[in-house]
Design an enzyme around this catalytic site. Structure first.
Site, short mmCIF file in Angstrom:
data_model
loop_
_atom_site.label_atom_id
_atom_site.label_comp_id
_atom_site.label_asym_id
_atom_site.label_seq_id
_atom_site.Cartn_x
_atom_site.Cartn_y
_atom_site.Cartn_z
N LYS A 192 0.83 -1.18 0.18
CA LYS A 192 0.17 -0.15 -0.06
C LYS A 192 0.75 1.18 0.16
CE LYS A 192 0.63 1.21 4.58
NZ LYS A 192 0.81 2.55 4.86
N THR A 249 -3.90 5.69 3.21
CA THR A 249 -2.38 6.08 2.87
C THR A 249 -2.18 6.79 1.60
OG1 THR A 249 -1.31 4.11 4.17
CG2 THR A 249 0.01 5.37 2.62
#
Length: 332
Positions: A192, A249
């Site tokens: 991620k 994120t």
């Protein structure tokens, strides 16, 4: 419960502050000056400025003393170093013959030199240690420090480790879920960060919300392909440590990896960006490892490949995006 948190960066500090509201908690930092500052001000001005830490939280510069605090069977040791610091710290535990019974780590990424996930590094350094695991999920340290709600997952094959971690963290504004898919949780946490750089590049170039949604969705497909190939379960990647962490994120203004992408899109050099950031951006550290593993397993990860081209091969961000758009059509 006695808890030792090893590492006084932003995340370690925030979690130590949360733990200290209920448990006998020690925060270890290798920097004597930082420990002295924390003890006198109860604020980590270097990594978490403006967040007041509980008066009950204690600080320690001696690693052996911090480990001693977590040696009891009912205690917990929380390792809050970056991936690069994981092996040296576990080796120091082993050499000092002070290995806590229950250990969880927080880092997200692959070890750069070996391309190993954190649990594989720990297995090499603490062979046969049964009660360890990873605590991960969508979380910004500053928000945790401000006592805002957050949900995390502890993954371990040890029921005892899961129970100890749950007992330590599940209170106040923090909710803890449990599972045993360590590989899936760690792959989600690593990949991620790379995808957040890609999304930051897209946002920095002004490509719009449609492009952001496409990058996140197709990035999730890349993450899942890699994770399942390495032994994770597909459903893990639709949970907190996969999709949840990716959304945070890739879109949150507090994301360091997203910031790297946006600054690259603005034409700044990687060296300048990292120098000004002042914190670790794990997506930069592990992007090459992710791509190398994907290629070794013949896994198609075009977004990751584009990020690596921008980070390390001198490809202009807009040219990397154009290359993605020129890819042949395919079934979803």
């Amino acid at each position: 419960m006695k808890v030792a948190v090893l590492g006084a960066g932003a995340w370690g500090t925030a979690l130590a502050g949360h733990l200290a509201t209920r448990h006998d908690t020690v925060l270890w930092a290798r920097d004597d000056a930082l420990v002295a500052e924390l003890s006198s001000t109860h604020e980590n001005a270097r990594y978490l400025a403006g967040v007041a830490l509980p008066a009950a939280l204690r600080y320690e510069a001696d690693l052996s003393a911090a480990l001693d605090h977590a040696l009891a069977d009912a205690a917990l040791c929380v390792v809050a170093t970056p991936v690069a610091g994981l092996r040296p710290l576990f080796r120091a535990m082993h050499d000092a013959q002070r290995v806590p019974a229950n250990v969880v780590w927080l880092c997200k990424g692959f070890e750069a030199d070996t391309q190993l996930l954190p649990h594989q590094v720990v297995a090499q350094e603490l062979a046969g240690h049964p009660a360890n695991g990873v605590l991960s999920g969508p979380s910004f340290a500053r928000e945790v420090g401000q006592n805002l709600p957050v949900a995390l997952t502890v993954a371990s094959t040890s029921a005892i480790c899961r129970e100890r971690t749950l007992a330590a963290f599940h209170h106040g504004a923090m909710r803890i879920y449990t599972g045993d898919d360590v590989i899936g949780v760690e792959v989600g946490g690593a990949v991620k960060n790379v995808l957040a750089i890609a999304t930051g590049i897209g946002d920095g170039l002004g490509l719009g919300l449609n492009a952001r949604a496409a990058l996140i969705t197709r990035g999730l497909a890349e993450m899942t392909r890699l994770g399942v190939t390495l032994g994770g379960r597909a459903e893990t990647f639709t949970g907190l440590t996969g999709l949840g962490d990716l959304i945070l994120t890739a879109t949150g203004d507090l994301s360091r990896n997203r910031t790297v992408g946006m600054q690259l899109a603005a034409g700044r050099s990687l060296a300048d960006i990292l120098g000004a950031l002042g914190h670790v951006a794990e997506g930069v550290r592990c992007a090459q490892a992710v791509l190398a593993i994907a290629r070794a397993h013949s896994i198609d990860m075009p977004i990751t490949q584009a990020v690596c081209a921008v980070l390390f091969d001198g490809v202009a961000p807009r040219d990397a995006v154009s290359a993605l758009l020129r890819r042949d059509a395919k079934a979803e």
